[in-house]
Enzyme design. Structure first.
Site, short mmCIF file in Angstrom:
data_model
loop_
_atom_site.label_atom_id
_atom_site.label_comp_id
_atom_site.label_asym_id
_atom_site.label_seq_id
_atom_site.Cartn_x
_atom_site.Cartn_y
_atom_site.Cartn_z
N PHE A 150 -21.14 5.92 -0.47
CA PHE A 150 -21.32 4.66 0.29
C PHE A 150 -20.78 4.89 1.68
O PHE A 150 -19.59 5.16 1.86
CB PHE A 150 -20.58 3.49 -0.38
N ASP A 235 -15.69 10.89 5.62
CA ASP A 235 -15.59 9.43 5.67
C ASP A 235 -14.27 9.06 4.98
O ASP A 235 -14.15 9.12 3.76
CB ASP A 235 -16.80 8.83 4.95
N LYS A 264 -11.02 0.08 8.09
CA LYS A 264 -10.28 -0.68 7.07
C LYS A 264 -8.78 -0.79 7.35
O LYS A 264 -8.35 -1.61 8.15
CB LYS A 264 -10.57 -0.09 5.69
N1 PLP Z 1 -17.45 3.98 4.36
C1 PLP Z 1 -16.75 3.71 3.25
C2 PLP Z 1 -16.19 4.84 2.44
C3 PLP Z 1 -16.54 2.39 2.86
O1 PLP Z 1 -15.84 2.13 1.74
C4 PLP Z 1 -17.07 1.35 3.65
C5 PLP Z 1 -16.89 -0.05 3.26
O2 PLP Z 1 -16.60 -0.39 2.15
C6 PLP Z 1 -17.79 1.69 4.79
C7 PLP Z 1 -17.96 3.01 5.12
C8 PLP Z 1 -18.36 0.62 5.67
O3 PLP Z 1 -17.32 -0.01 6.36
P1 PLP Z 1 -17.54 -1.45 7.00
O4 PLP Z 1 -17.76 -2.41 5.89
O5 PLP Z 1 -16.25 -1.69 7.76
O6 PLP Z 1 -18.70 -1.34 7.91
#
Ligand code: PLP
Length: 410
Positions: A150, A235, A264
């Protein structure tokens, strides 16, 4: 400190009705209105307290309303909130310096969310591919990602997220993403060809079900990237900023990526995203090649600096490392206690998944009733994301609540 006054019934009804009437119906939202928080606790509009192991989905790293963080935001809000990136501000300079201190020699770009951070990583992979192909655009652009990944809801992030429920209805997607099996190095190696620019994975998959990359897999990806002149992009949006007991989760594997996406926990509840890119690779971006109006405002960076202050001054990463061990062990005990219901417990630090034998939604609803808030993840997983400030007592309470709910849940 907070008056535990409950919201009048009329106002409660009005909130639910206003959501029903006016808020986009893109979430299956719980019927719960939260009105204040402190540490690992939140209160609803009836005055009921909950143990909050959702932490705004791994965002409220310091818990709710940590006094140092609140004071930093209040002070900055009264001084200067926004300047744009056309000018400098000391907070952005200092936060970049401190993130470089954790990641190694390189440069930082600030944005507002995880998806935006990942967009910048994907754009970086295109610039690297362009360089690899001797300046010929569209020749080298492929990115190898993992199944169950994700990476966010923008077109780049969504295209890197091979899940029907996320991509459905939005095709055609951004081209160039191919997918290997997590922790199967050969399946990634098999996908490398002349058009490949980068490998992009979450160090620990969060939404996909709390699936950690093994250290051997990360070491193997690093070697694969170095050998084939590919960028290794990590990520760390969910697993970074101390959540696993190290500042970045990849530190446990002793590797060095070429770029990192984060968000986050970095703002502790104030929106901020960031990308760190190692020296030499960072030079691929030049003035005009990427940007954002809001990224790295004085206020957002004040929030980020306050998070790092507390992480360091309160020794939170060492606490996460120490306290997570008995907590995860106790959670793993539930596998033996409830073999029909709990399949496995995995994760690291304060990013833990309890894999259930059935759909975990009824258990999560019952936990809410019992006073514990937590989200689900893919693969029938209950995700537990305590704030990094959570005490041993709060962690133990979460296990007791889970046990109680699992006993009652047939
Ligand atoms: N990458 C990861 C691993 C995530 O867990 C999330 C969100 O849950 C995102 C990207 C996307 O982040 P955002 O919701 O701040 O756009």
């Amino acid at each position: 400190m907070f008056p535990l006054m409950s919201t009048p019934t009329l106002l409660r009804t009005a909130t639910a009705e206003l959501y029903d009437a006016h808020v986009l119906k893109n979430y299956a939202r719980a019927a719960l209105t939260l009105v204040r928080g402190r540490g690992a606790s939140v209160w609803d509009d009836t005055g009921r307290e909950y143990l909050d192991f959702t932490s705004g989905i791994a965002v409220s790293a310091l818990g709710h309303c940590h006094p140092h963080w609140v004071a930093a935001i209040q002070k900055q809000a009264a001084e200067l909130i926004h300047t744009s990136n056309l000018f400098r501000h000391p907070n952005q300079a200092e936060l970049a310096r401190r993130l470089v201190g954790y990641a190694g020699p390189g440069r930082v770009f600030f944005c507002n969310s995880g998806a935006e951070a990942n967009e910048a990583l994907i754009k970086l992979s295109r610039l690297h591919g362009l360089q690899k192909a001797g300046g010929e655009e569209g020749k080298c652009y492929k990115v190898i990602c993992a199944k169950s990944a994700f990476h966010g809801r923008t077109f780049g992030g969504m295209s890197a997220t091979p899940q029907e429920k996320i991509q459905k209805g939005f095709r055609p997607l951004t081209p160039g993403f191919v997918f290997g099996e997590l922790n199967n190095l050969q399946s990634f190696a098999d996908l490398v060809d002349d058009q490949t620019a980068a490998i992009f994975v979450e160090t620990i998959q969060g939404e996909g079900g709390v699936n950690p990359c093994t250290p051997e897999f990360l070491v193997g990806l690093r070697e694969l990237c170095t050998k084939n002149n590919l960028l290794l992009l990590l990520d760390e949006v969910q697993c970074g900023i101390g959540r696993t007991g190290a500042f970045y989760a990849f530190e446990h594997a002793g590797i060095q990526p070429d770029a990192i996406g984060m968000a986050k926990g970095l703002g502790g509840g104030f929106p901020i995203g960031a990308v760190w890119i190692r020296d030499n690779v960072a030079e691929l971006f030049h003035p005009g090649s990427h940007g954002t109006t809001f990224g790295g405002t004085p206020l957002a960076c004040a929030a980020g600096l306050a998070v790092l202050d507390v992480l360091e001054q309160e020794g939170l990463m060492a606490k996460v490392r120490a306290q997570s061990v008995p907590w995860i062990r106790a959670l793993q005990g539930l596998v033996q206690e409830f073999p029909q219901k709990v399949v496995a417990v995995r994760g690291q630090g304060y990013l833990v998944g309890v894999q259930c034998a059935q759909d975990p939604a009824p258990v999560v609803a019952a936990l809410r009733e019992a006073g514990l808030l937590c989200p689900t993840a893919g693969g029938q997983v209950i995700r537990l994301l305590p704030p990094l400030t959570a005490t041993a007592e709060e962690l133990e309470r979460s296990v007791a609540l889970l046990r109680k709910v699992l006993q009652g849940n047939s």
